[in-house]
Motif scaffolding. Structure first.
Motif, PDB file in Angstrom:
ATOM      1  N   GLN A  40      30.863 -54.419   5.752  1.00 61.08           N
ATOM      2  CA  GLN A  40      31.310 -53.656   4.586  1.00 61.08           C
ATOM      3  C   GLN A  40      30.224 -52.662   4.189  1.00 61.08           C
ATOM      4  O   GLN A  40      29.037 -52.987   4.165  1.00 61.08           O
ATOM      5  N   GLU A  41      30.682 -51.462   3.855  1.00 63.20           N
ATOM      6  CA  GLU A  41      29.741 -50.409   3.425  1.00 63.20           C
ATOM      7  C   GLU A  41      29.676 -50.412   1.903  1.00 63.20           C
ATOM      8  O   GLU A  41      30.694 -50.485   1.228  1.00 63.20           O
ATOM      9  N   ALA A  42      28.444 -50.355   1.370  1.00 62.25           N
ATOM     10  CA  ALA A  42      28.263 -50.473  -0.089  1.00 62.25           C
ATOM     11  C   ALA A  42      27.778 -49.167  -0.693  1.00 62.25           C
ATOM     12  O   ALA A  42      27.219 -48.321  -0.005  1.00 62.25           O
ATOM     13  N   ALA A  43      27.970 -49.051  -2.009  1.00 62.58           N
ATOM     14  CA  ALA A  43      27.384 -47.921  -2.731  1.00 62.58           C
ATOM     15  C   ALA A  43      25.861 -48.084  -2.749  1.00 62.58           C
ATOM     16  O   ALA A  43      25.330 -49.176  -2.554  1.00 62.58           O
ATOM     17  N   HIS A  44      25.190 -46.976  -2.997  1.00 61.07           N
ATOM     18  CA  HIS A  44      23.722 -46.936  -2.967  1.00 61.07           C
ATOM     19  C   HIS A  44      23.134 -47.965  -3.939  1.00 61.07           C
ATOM     20  O   HIS A  44      23.335 -47.869  -5.147  1.00 61.07           O
ATOM     21  N   GLY A  45      22.439 -48.942  -3.410  1.00 59.12           N
ATOM     22  CA  GLY A  45      21.746 -49.921  -4.240  1.00 59.12           C
ATOM     23  C   GLY A  45      22.497 -51.198  -4.534  1.00 59.12           C
ATOM     24  O   GLY A  45      21.923 -52.146  -5.060  1.00 59.12           O
ATOM     25  N   ARG A  46      23.775 -51.253  -4.179  1.00 57.32           N
ATOM     26  CA  ARG A  46      24.592 -52.360  -4.686  1.00 57.32           C
ATOM     27  C   ARG A  46      24.881 -53.467  -3.691  1.00 57.32           C
ATOM     28  O   ARG A  46      25.660 -54.395  -3.998  1.00 57.32           O
ATOM     29  N   ALA A  47      24.295 -53.392  -2.511  1.00 57.01           N
ATOM     30  CA  ALA A  47      24.616 -54.385  -1.479  1.00 57.01           C
ATOM     31  C   ALA A  47      24.406 -55.831  -1.944  1.00 57.01           C
ATOM     32  O   ALA A  47      25.247 -56.683  -1.664  1.00 57.01           O
ATOM     33  N   PRO A  48      23.323 -56.141  -2.675  1.00 55.49           N
ATOM     34  CA  PRO A  48      23.162 -57.555  -3.077  1.00 55.49           C
ATOM     35  C   PRO A  48      24.289 -58.029  -3.996  1.00 55.49           C
ATOM     36  O   PRO A  48      24.626 -59.218  -3.997  1.00 55.49           O
ATOM     37  N   ALA A  49      24.873 -57.126  -4.778  1.00 59.69           N
ATOM     38  CA  ALA A  49      26.002 -57.517  -5.630  1.00 59.69           C
ATOM     39  C   ALA A  49      27.223 -57.795  -4.758  1.00 59.69           C
ATOM     40  O   ALA A  49      27.915 -58.802  -4.946  1.00 59.69           O
ATOM     41  N   LEU A  50      27.498 -56.933  -3.784  1.00 60.79           N
ATOM     42  CA  LEU A  50      28.621 -57.182  -2.870  1.00 60.79           C
ATOM     43  C   LEU A  50      28.432 -58.514  -2.160  1.00 60.79           C
ATOM     44  O   LEU A  50      29.355 -59.325  -2.079  1.00 60.79           O
ATOM     45  N   ALA A  51      27.207 -58.707  -1.656  1.00 57.02           N
ATOM     46  CA  ALA A  51      26.919 -59.935  -0.905  1.00 57.02           C
ATOM     47  C   ALA A  51      27.106 -61.159  -1.796  1.00 57.02           C
ATOM     48  O   ALA A  51      27.612 -62.190  -1.349  1.00 57.02           O
TER      49      ALA A  51
END
Ligand SMILES: Cc1ncc(C[n+]2csc(CCOP(=O)(O)OP(=O)(O)O)c2C)c(N)n1
Ligand code: SF4
Ligand SMILES: [Mg+2]
Lengths: 263, 361
Positions: free
Chosen positions: A77-88
């Motif tokens: 999954q591709e995330a917005a800038h900076g938000r990957a830990p929230a997606l994860a």
């Protein structure tokens, strides 16, 4: 001396190394010599070796590695800038038995996404964060990152990073190591075969922690080059990294099994 | 008949989330909707259904947790109020672009800025005209009672998954805070992981057994491909516009004048049309239940049936009135009435507005 035909040498018994099938055949979009590709491969090798190809979800946000999903042959999954830990966090909380990792740059993880990084670490999310620190914003053309060294020239610090103006480079890895929610924190590099072997062991350990449900987040920083952003040849970039980045960003484990390493 | 309870709108919504079989709620406190997460944490839905509830560090984090969770095929939900929804807009745009079915709730308060914590309807533009960047739409449901705060949760999820599109429940501080009798629906089962993997093949929850891998992204560097993706989205939006308009008509059959109002304003306007009729003025109410898709066709039909004028009543400076005007297309008079900044209009004020702006004007 007889002519050697290359085709005669390509035989299964002579095979010493093979690309993991968890890397697609797509040509990497990274600049030649860039560390991103090596880091990708190590993660995919570890997932393949651990037999987790059907159980892993990767999250890569904006940055040079925004197209990681084209190269990493797993669900991504591709995330917005900076938000990957929230997606994860969202993924892992609802699929606690899956393996979830993020792959983030320094601008992403330590500037725009500092909040998400700190809080995912602090909650002790059972995920792996792979953090590619190249001291610059590679994707957008070489602007200053939070990790840019003092005096280092970038397109937004054309006279060198001035501490009075721009503050000090942020050692976010040491910072998250202080949080009880991190279980394993390490800093690695991928610019030489020896460093690659060590980095792979670290990545493996991080993923094993997650699979074995160790309490907390595993955080692997990879100090990497950005020859394009640094405006150097790949070889010069690696030398410059050894001479300038490593003395500030010391390689090695910072926290293992939930305990800070005494230095 | 289902279980009857006296509940606040926010609590009814939270209870409905558990009963609708939602898998995860991610949210950040903000008045006037903090009861949602407070109710959820107190109810221990993890023990009731296995539902996960997590207080995020910000609305930016909540919406991105939702993006991650929704992309795996699970039912994920967040709620907030106006400033928090503003903060989520980048994430909402990503979710719409990547076609992830999630449910958002906005318990609207007075703005702009920090505004106040009183009920308002001034987020209509933000909800129905974009909010975030790019050409996208949210399916927007506007409850006007505590009962609908409950009923619209499963409906929002049904629509979100039917179209792989984010849906939003647009409430306000009054509907969220007021207590009314509500008939709760029966507990619905949560889908198992296996059911999700079998049903939603697009979802990123680990490569399928046959080796198929999934990618969730809103990125396409090739403008022609991105145009194609946009056209596909537009086709879907068209389909939603054709099939999912929801509205309620009250005393429209013999009406000469129509009030268009949703949510709390519809409740107030219902009283206003009663007062108008007592005065001998034949007024009716059209209540859009879906703010998008908007009941444009129904308004056109009312125009064709000989309605003399429309008053759009909304707790804003006049946002929905633009959609009413587009539907009426200049054929008869359309005016707006509404109090601002969290002030709630009275039925008498609505009566006066219709008399002065539409009949007298
Ligand atoms: C909200 C938002 N702000 C800014 C950008 C532009 N942007 C894309 S990548 C990037 C910096 C990436 O740097 P880093 O995370 O260090 O990754 P690298 O490219 O160096 O690997 C920026 C500023 C964006 N995509 N989204
Ligand atoms: S710009 Fe830098 S980080 Fe990006 S691919 Fe090129 S070398 Fe790598
Ligand atoms: Mg960088």
């Amino acid at each position: 001396m007889a002519e050697i035909n290359i085709q005669d040498i390509i035989k299964p018994e002579n095979l010493v190394y093979k690309k993991t099938r968890l890397m697609t055949d797509k040509t990497l979009s990274y600049c030649p010599g860039c560390g991103h590709g090596t880091a990708h491969r190590l993660i995919m090798e570890v997932i393949e070796e651990m037999g987790k190809e059907h159980d892993t979800i990767g999250v890569a946000p904006v940055g040079c590695s925004v197209l990681a999903y084209e190269f990493m042959n797993i669900d991504m999954q591709e995330a917005a800038h900076g938000r990957a830990p929230a997606l994860a966090t969202g993924i892992k909380r609802l699929w606690p038995d899956k393996v979830v990792f993020t792959y983030q740059g320094d601008g992403d993880l330590a500037a725009i996404g500092t909040g998400e990084t700190i809080h995912a670490c602090n909650r002790g999310e059972n995920i792996v964060i792979v953090f590619i620190n190249n001291g610059i914003y590679g994707m957008t053309g070489g602007q200053m990152a939070p990790t840019t060294l003092v005096g280092m020239k970038t397109s937004t610090t054309p006279y060198g990073r001035d501490v009075a103006q721009m503050g000090n480079p942020l050692k976010i890895t040491e910072l998250v190591a202080q949080l009880p929610g991190t279980y394993y924190v390490t800093r690695q590099a991928v610019h030489t075969p020896a460093a690659v072997r060590k980095a792979k062991r670290a990545i493996r350990k991080a993923f094993e922690n997650q699979v074995n449900k160790k309490p907390g987040l595993s955080f692997v920083e990879v100090v990497s080059n950005c020859n394009s952003g640094w405006k150097m040849t790949p070889v010069d970039a690696n030398n410059w990294m050894e001479e300038n980045m490593f003395p500030f960003y010391n390689l090695g484990d910072i926290k293992v099994d939930g305990k800070l390493i005494e230095k | 008949m289902g279980e009857l309870r006296l509940m606040k709108g926010n609590e009814a919504l939270a209870e409905a989330a558990i009963r609708a079989g939602v898998d995860g709620y991610f949210g950040y406190p903000i008045t006037p909707q903090s009861e949602v997460i407070e109710y959820l944490t107190a109810e221990k839905p993890y023990e009731r259904t296995g539902m996960v509830v997590l207080q995020a560090e910000s609305e930016v984090a909540s919406i991105n947790m939702l993006y991650g969770a929704g992309a795996t095929g699970k039912k994920a939900m967040t709620s907030s109020s106006s400033p928090g929804i503003s903060l989520m807009q980048e994430g909402i745009s990503y979710i719409a672009g990547a076609e992830i079915p999630v449910v958002l709730v906005n318990v609207v308060r007075g703005g702009p800025g920090l505004g106040d914590i009183q009920p308002s309807q001034s987020d209509y533009f933000q909800t129905t005209k974009g909010g975030g960047h790019g050409d996208y739409r949210l399916i927007a449901l506007a409850p006007s009672s505590v009962q609908e705060m409950s009923d619209f949760v499963p409906l929002a999820f049904e629509l979100a998954f039917k179209y792989r599109n984010p849906a939003i429940i647009v409430s306000d501080g009054a509907i969220g805070q007021m207590m009314e009798k509500v008939e709760l629906f029966e507990q619905m089962p949560r889908m198992t992981d296996e059911e999700i993997r079998a049903k939603y093949k697009w979802a990123t929850n680990g490569k399928l057994e046959d080796g198929t891998r999934r990618i969730i992204t809103s990125l396409d560097l090739d403008p022609y491909k991105l145009e194609e993706h946009n056209l596909k989205l537009q086709k879907k939006y068209k389909e939603i516009e054709e099939n999912e308009v929801r509205y309620e008509k009250i005393m429209c059959d013999d009406a000469e004048y129509i009030i268009v109002a949703y949510g709390l304003s519809a409740r107030i306007s219902q009283k206003a049309i009663q007062l108008l009729r007592e005065k001998g003025i034949k007024a009716g109410l059209l209540r859009p239940i879906t703010l998008w898709p908007f009941p444009t066709k129904q308004i056109k039909e009312l125009v064709d049936s000989g309605i003399k004028g429309f008053l759009s009543v909304e707790m804003s400076a006049g946002q929905m009135v633009e959609d009413v005007k587009l539907a009426v297309n200049g054929k008869v008079k359309v005016e707006h009435f509404g109090r601002l900044g969290g002030v709630v209009h009275s039925p008498e004020e609505v009566v006066e507005a219709l008399e002065q702006k539409i009949i007298g004007g």
